[in-house]
Design a protein around this motif. Sequence first.
Motif, short mmCIF file in Angstrom:
data_model
loop_
_atom_site.label_atom_id
_atom_site.label_comp_id
_atom_site.label_asym_id
_atom_site.label_seq_id
_atom_site.Cartn_x
_atom_site.Cartn_y
_atom_site.Cartn_z
N LYS A 11 0.83 -1.20 0.00
CA LYS A 11 0.00 0.00 0.00
C LYS A 11 0.87 1.26 0.00
CE LYS A 11 -4.05 -2.00 2.31
NZ LYS A 11 -4.90 -1.98 3.52
N THR A 12 1.90 1.25 0.82
CA THR A 12 2.79 2.40 0.89
C THR A 12 3.51 2.60 -0.44
OG1 THR A 12 3.16 2.06 3.26
CG2 THR A 12 4.77 3.39 2.08
N GLY A 13 4.03 1.51 -1.01
CA GLY A 13 4.74 1.60 -2.28
C GLY A 13 3.86 2.10 -3.41
N VAL A 14 2.61 1.64 -3.44
CA VAL A 14 1.68 2.08 -4.49
C VAL A 14 1.44 3.58 -4.38
CG1 VAL A 14 -0.73 1.98 -5.24
CG2 VAL A 14 0.53 -0.13 -4.85
N LYS A 15 1.31 4.08 -3.18
CA LYS A 15 1.10 5.52 -3.00
C LYS A 15 2.31 6.31 -3.50
CE LYS A 15 -2.06 5.06 0.92
NZ LYS A 15 -2.27 5.28 2.37
N ILE A 16 3.50 5.84 -3.18
CA ILE A 16 4.70 6.52 -3.67
C ILE A 16 4.76 6.45 -5.19
CG2 ILE A 16 7.24 6.48 -3.67
CD1 ILE A 16 7.11 5.32 -0.85
#
Length: 329
Positions: free
Chosen positions: A257-262
């Motif tokens: 989830k964090t990576g997708v946001k970045i």
Amino acid sequence: MREVAFIKQNKEKWLSFEKAVFNNDFKDADELASEYIQLINDLAYAQTYYPKSKVITYLNQLAAKAFQKIYKTKRHDTKRIIGFWKTEVPLICYQYRKFIYTAFIIFFAFTAIGVVSAANNAEFLRSVVGDQYVDNAIRNIEAGDPVAVYKSGSNWGSFIGITINNLKVGIIAFVLGVFLGIGTLWVLLKNCIMLGSFQYFFYEKEVFWESVRGIWIHGSMEIFAIVIEAAAGLVLGASILFPGTHSRYTSFKIGAKTGVKILISTFPFTFSAGFLEGFITRYSNIMPNWLSVGIIVSTLGLISFYYLIYPYKIQKKITQVPSLRPIYS
């Protein structure tokens, strides 16, 4: 830090947040999102250092309620979208800044490998990009236009094709992070070696400045975005390698989830780079130096500010939010 000190340090902030969440007492969605991210950081800290503490249950419940407020409410959609880039992404970049710094260190190291390899092996560039590409570049240099390759095709056709390709590279760099980050490093290695060896090629042909004026008009945002996308891939890989107090599956979900946001945060810059390459770079050989340098400096400055400086400003702003009253007596 002892658990008692941790609670004493943060209890007023938690009470303020709890009161605002249950009374819907926030000025806007941006403020709620900012406080939520800070709460998640406190929860992660407590899970790491006080795994048996009751404070984890409290913070979990508060975070769940805040999550519903942020992501389940259908109002203020436009504000939430703005808040994503204005607040949420910068805070994520601050929290995972070490991954961004690491990605840049690797980028410069791999690019240097490309430069050194090309300098010591005249055929190295051909093995990387192929004979046809190098031969075309030589013909363009001899014709007095080293970056003529960017003039091929129509403006819109180039813009769309280049943007799709760059989005594809960024998404692949992120997704391959699932292989413990090794896939991400491979994508970064290929692109950096190509960049380093090609820039040395122009230096060797004594048209380095001409290549800089052309390539980096769009390359500042394009290359920078790829590095940030690689950082997102490293976050994904690290979530599998180092789950911490979470189960490996839970850690993976958080990392994904964090990576997708970045990753998503880089898309506007990727589109901008595609626009510049399709519509502006083709005129680099006829525009004055001040204009080409101005575009390069401004685009590099904009994306650098957003990912390297702005996160610190947002984090500092959040940590200065005053507390109200004790949560525990």
